[in-house]
Design a protein around this motif. Structure first.
Motif, PDB file in Angstrom:
ATOM      1  N   ARG A  56      54.519  -0.317  -6.985  1.00 54.07           N
ATOM      2  CA  ARG A  56      54.273  -1.789  -6.263  1.00 54.07           C
ATOM      3  C   ARG A  56      55.289  -1.746  -4.966  1.00 54.07           C
ATOM      4  N   TRP A  57      56.230  -0.954  -4.779  1.00 57.22           N
ATOM      5  CA  TRP A  57      57.221  -0.711  -3.703  1.00 57.22           C
ATOM      6  C   TRP A  57      56.204  -0.595  -2.377  1.00 57.22           C
ATOM      7  N   GLY A  58      56.466  -1.364  -1.375  1.00 58.33           N
ATOM      8  CA  GLY A  58      55.684  -1.181  -0.229  1.00 58.33           C
ATOM      9  C   GLY A  58      55.846  -0.098   0.648  1.00 58.33           C
ATOM     10  N   ARG A  59      56.938   1.019   0.446  1.00 58.07           N
ATOM     11  CA  ARG A  59      57.075   2.027   1.048  1.00 58.07           C
ATOM     12  C   ARG A  59      56.810   3.318   0.397  1.00 58.07           C
ATOM     13  N   VAL A  60      56.210   3.491  -0.678  1.00 54.46           N
ATOM     14  CA  VAL A  60      56.087   4.451  -1.459  1.00 54.46           C
ATOM     15  C   VAL A  60      55.429   5.662  -0.616  1.00 54.46           C
ATOM     16  N   ALA A 101      64.889  10.524   9.543  1.00 58.94           N
ATOM     17  CA  ALA A 101      64.157  11.107   8.498  1.00 58.94           C
ATOM     18  C   ALA A 101      64.882  12.079   7.965  1.00 58.94           C
ATOM     19  N   PRO A 102      64.680  12.726   6.676  1.00 59.00           N
ATOM     20  CA  PRO A 102      63.800  12.170   5.900  1.00 59.00           C
ATOM     21  C   PRO A 102      64.207  10.808   4.809  1.00 59.00           C
ATOM     22  N   VAL A 103      63.287  10.198   4.273  1.00 57.61           N
ATOM     23  CA  VAL A 103      63.254   9.330   3.464  1.00 57.61           C
ATOM     24  C   VAL A 103      63.753   9.920   2.063  1.00 57.61           C
ATOM     25  N   LEU A 104      64.413   9.634   1.417  1.00 56.10           N
ATOM     26  CA  LEU A 104      65.120  10.663   0.084  1.00 56.10           C
ATOM     27  C   LEU A 104      65.224   9.541  -1.175  1.00 56.10           C
ATOM     28  N   ASP A 105      64.484   8.576  -0.908  1.00 53.81           N
ATOM     29  CA  ASP A 105      64.436   7.457  -2.116  1.00 53.81           C
ATOM     30  C   ASP A 105      63.503   7.916  -3.203  1.00 53.81           C
ATOM     31  N   VAL A 106      63.768   7.864  -4.355  1.00 52.97           N
ATOM     32  CA  VAL A 106      62.915   8.203  -5.534  1.00 52.97           C
ATOM     33  C   VAL A 106      61.953   7.113  -5.973  1.00 52.97           C
ATOM     34  N   TYR A 149      67.418   1.994  -2.852  1.00 56.95           N
ATOM     35  CA  TYR A 149      66.624   1.092  -1.960  1.00 56.95           C
ATOM     36  C   TYR A 149      65.136   0.796  -2.411  1.00 56.95           C
ATOM     37  N   GLY A 150      64.476   1.587  -3.240  1.00 50.60           N
ATOM     38  CA  GLY A 150      63.119   1.575  -3.733  1.00 50.60           C
ATOM     39  C   GLY A 150      63.268   0.924  -5.125  1.00 50.60           C
ATOM     40  N   VAL A 151      64.508   0.688  -5.852  1.00 54.05           N
ATOM     41  CA  VAL A 151      64.481   0.338  -7.143  1.00 54.05           C
ATOM     42  C   VAL A 151      64.108  -1.325  -7.190  1.00 54.05           C
ATOM     43  N   THR A 152      63.032  -1.516  -7.908  1.00 56.73           N
ATOM     44  CA  THR A 152      62.571  -2.810  -8.116  1.00 56.73           C
ATOM     45  C   THR A 152      63.055  -3.395  -9.530  1.00 56.73           C
ATOM     46  N   ARG A 153      62.978  -4.706  -9.635  1.00 55.72           N
ATOM     47  CA  ARG A 153      63.093  -5.182 -10.943  1.00 55.72           C
ATOM     48  C   ARG A 153      62.575  -6.549 -11.342  1.00 55.72           C
ATOM     49  N   ALA A 154      61.470  -6.414 -12.180  1.00 60.01           N
ATOM     50  CA  ALA A 154      60.643  -7.483 -12.628  1.00 60.01           C
ATOM     51  C   ALA A 154      61.534  -8.551 -13.296  1.00 60.01           C
TER      52      ALA A 154
END
Length: 92
Positions: free
Chosen positions: A41-45, A31-36, A86-91
């Motif tokens: 919808r991302w499962g680790r928000v 830790a810590p998680v440093l993603d923005v 890591y948390g970037v999603t793309r529809a």
């Protein structure tokens, strides 16, 4: 934690975590998680400090400082995670 916007509070919390981890013999924290967060919808928000890069940087720094403490003899090694898209999603 992010909703407080209080780096000093986050640092004090991480200091307590450091003390407890050292008491059971741990030397590293994942830790810590440093993603923005960019997509709710991302499962680790819930693991993050939110969507504001400035806030993530300030609270992430405070968390690391609290875990690592003043010296290597009493600190915990903080491992910043997931901060390169890591948390970037793309529809599609």
């Amino acid at each position: 934690m992010a909703s407080t916007w209080e780096p000093a509070l986050v640092e004090r919390m991480a200091d307590v975590i450091r003390t407890q981890m050292r008491a059971v013999g741990a030397h590293q924290s994942l830790a810590p998680v440093l993603d923005v967060v960019r997509d709710p919808r991302w499962g680790r928000v819930e693991e993050t400090f939110g969507e504001d890069p400035h806030l993530v940087a300030r609270l992430g720094t405070a968390y690391v400082q609290g875990l690592q403490g003043e010296d290597f003899q009493t600190g915990i090694m903080a491992t910043g995670k997931h901060f390169v898209g890591y948390g970037v999603t793309r529809a599609v």
